[in-house]
Design an enzyme around this catalytic site. Sequence first.
Site, short mmCIF file in Angstrom:
data_model
loop_
_atom_site.label_atom_id
_atom_site.label_comp_id
_atom_site.label_asym_id
_atom_site.label_seq_id
_atom_site.Cartn_x
_atom_site.Cartn_y
_atom_site.Cartn_z
CG ASP A 44 -1.81 1.33 1.19
OD1 ASP A 44 -2.70 1.28 0.81
OD2 ASP A 44 -1.45 2.30 2.10
CE1 TYR A 49 0.55 7.91 2.29
CE2 TYR A 49 1.08 5.73 1.97
CZ TYR A 49 0.49 6.76 2.56
OH TYR A 49 -0.78 6.23 3.23
CE LYS A 78 -3.52 4.63 0.67
NZ LYS A 78 -2.24 4.57 0.95
CG HIS A 111 -4.57 9.81 0.14
ND1 HIS A 111 -3.31 9.49 -0.16
CD2 HIS A 111 -4.73 9.11 1.53
CE1 HIS A 111 -2.58 9.31 0.96
NE2 HIS A 111 -3.55 9.18 2.07
P1 NAP Z 1 0.82 1.59 12.08
O1 NAP Z 1 1.22 0.46 11.04
O2 NAP Z 1 -0.32 1.49 12.90
O3 NAP Z 1 2.16 1.79 12.93
C1 NAP Z 1 3.44 1.90 12.30
C2 NAP Z 1 4.57 2.05 13.17
O4 NAP Z 1 4.63 1.11 14.22
C3 NAP Z 1 5.91 2.35 12.97
O5 NAP Z 1 6.44 3.45 13.86
C4 NAP Z 1 6.68 1.00 13.33
O6 NAP Z 1 7.89 1.42 13.35
C5 NAP Z 1 5.69 0.55 14.18
N1 NAP Z 1 5.63 -0.92 14.25
C6 NAP Z 1 5.26 -1.70 13.46
N2 NAP Z 1 5.22 -3.13 14.01
C7 NAP Z 1 5.86 -3.03 15.08
C8 NAP Z 1 5.78 -4.04 16.10
N3 NAP Z 1 5.47 -5.44 15.97
N4 NAP Z 1 6.34 -3.70 17.34
C9 NAP Z 1 6.79 -2.56 17.70
N5 NAP Z 1 6.45 -1.36 16.68
C10 NAP Z 1 6.06 -1.80 15.41
O7 NAP Z 1 0.84 3.03 11.16
P2 NAP Z 1 0.77 3.38 9.75
O8 NAP Z 1 2.06 3.13 9.01
O9 NAP Z 1 0.16 4.93 9.66
O10 NAP Z 1 -0.27 2.93 9.11
C11 NAP Z 1 -0.11 1.65 8.40
C12 NAP Z 1 -0.16 1.95 6.73
O11 NAP Z 1 -1.48 2.36 6.57
C13 NAP Z 1 0.59 3.04 6.28
O12 NAP Z 1 2.04 2.57 6.13
C14 NAP Z 1 -0.01 3.43 5.00
O13 NAP Z 1 0.23 2.48 3.90
C15 NAP Z 1 -1.44 3.33 5.43
N6 NAP Z 1 -1.82 4.74 6.01
C16 NAP Z 1 -2.95 5.17 5.14
C17 NAP Z 1 -3.42 6.38 5.61
C18 NAP Z 1 -4.66 6.92 4.78
O14 NAP Z 1 -4.80 8.21 4.92
N7 NAP Z 1 -5.22 6.44 3.84
C19 NAP Z 1 -2.87 7.17 6.70
C20 NAP Z 1 -1.88 6.46 7.52
C21 NAP Z 1 -1.44 5.24 6.99
P3 NAP Z 1 9.03 0.73 12.37
O15 NAP Z 1 8.79 0.92 11.04
O16 NAP Z 1 10.40 1.46 12.90
O17 NAP Z 1 9.49 -0.67 12.82
#
Ligand code: NAP
Length: 286
Positions: A44, A49, A78, A111
């Site tokens: 994704d 990004y 997106k 998005h």
């Molecule tokens: P998330 O997946 O909830 O959290 C990511 C954070 O958690 C990073 O800091 C990562 O650190 C850490 N992490 C991941 N797995 C872990 C584990 N097992 N133990 C400890 N820490 C851990 O947040 P997100 O990246 O915001 O959301 C996921 C995806 O959703 C995004 O990458 C993106 O593709 C999508 N997204 C979309 C929108 C939208 O508006 N559509 C908004 C936000 C996100 P490290 O990377 O340092 O390991």
Amino acid sequence: MQNIKLYNGVEMPLEGFGVFQVPDAAVCKQAVLDAIRTGYRLIDTAAVYMNEAAVGEAIREAVESGLVRREELFITTKLWVTDFGYEACKEAFGRSMKRLGLEYLDLYLLHQPFGDVYGAWLAMEELYIDGRIRAIGVSNFFPGKFTEFAEIVGTKPMVNQIELHPFFAQAVAIENMKRYGCVPQAWGPLAEGKHGIFTHPVLSEIGNRYGKTAAQVALRWNVQRGVSILPKSVHRERMEQNIAIWDFELTAGEMQLIAALDLGHSEIIDHGNPDIVRYILSTKAE
Ligand code: NAP
């Protein structure tokens, strides 16, 4: 790993890998390659990004090296708000596809729920009908906006990607999406690390029963209620941990205990805040 069938018959992996906040091209490429090696098939990204080209390089390398076939991958990107509108969407889609180096896209999302969503959707419907995109959907469409949109458009959104995790469960939004045949997809399934999620006592205690971490329990809870998840990590061991959620099942009581952690609001972003709306509309994608 399970798939979920979108209403048009396209199969989407229930768990995928997100690359938000990975702006460095080398880090992003390595993370996507590691994710594919770990078993993730859904990747994704988004125009905003700034890493579509790095994702594209990783895909090319993975396919050319025989690690995976293109058809086994499910690639999402997106359209950003500054490209909403019919013509602008067609052009931005072309730029995204060039950066990704793809012949077809698996899922294209609006998005954000602001700007000319209807003009952009007309263009996305055409690209979908022409076979350039296998599925189309939206992101961050809160229940009122989602309902208005789904009632008006010809092709209903197949996916709505919104913030979904134990502290922001959004049960009503999910029920409403399902009414229109739309699959809920979680961004921030680990709450972006907020609210002490990785050491949360309720999640940790449930995890101990299965030899799983609090993160794995949070992810499992979402997939068990039919929500697609996109955990992000640039660390290989966390990627492995986050995908090792398919060999245990939470009980109905445990599902309820986790649902009770809901705060009823986001601690990350409020799409009803005028300052946030202005910020989103003024952010450039490229
Ligand atoms: P998330 O997946 O909830 O959290 C990511 C954070 O958690 C990073 O800091 C990562 O650190 C850490 N992490 C991941 N797995 C872990 C584990 N097992 N133990 C400890 N820490 C851990 O947040 P997100 O990246 O915001 O959301 C996921 C995806 O959703 C995004 O990458 C993106 O593709 C999508 N997204 C979309 C929108 C939208 O508006 N559509 C908004 C936000 C996100 P490290 O990377 O340092 O390991």
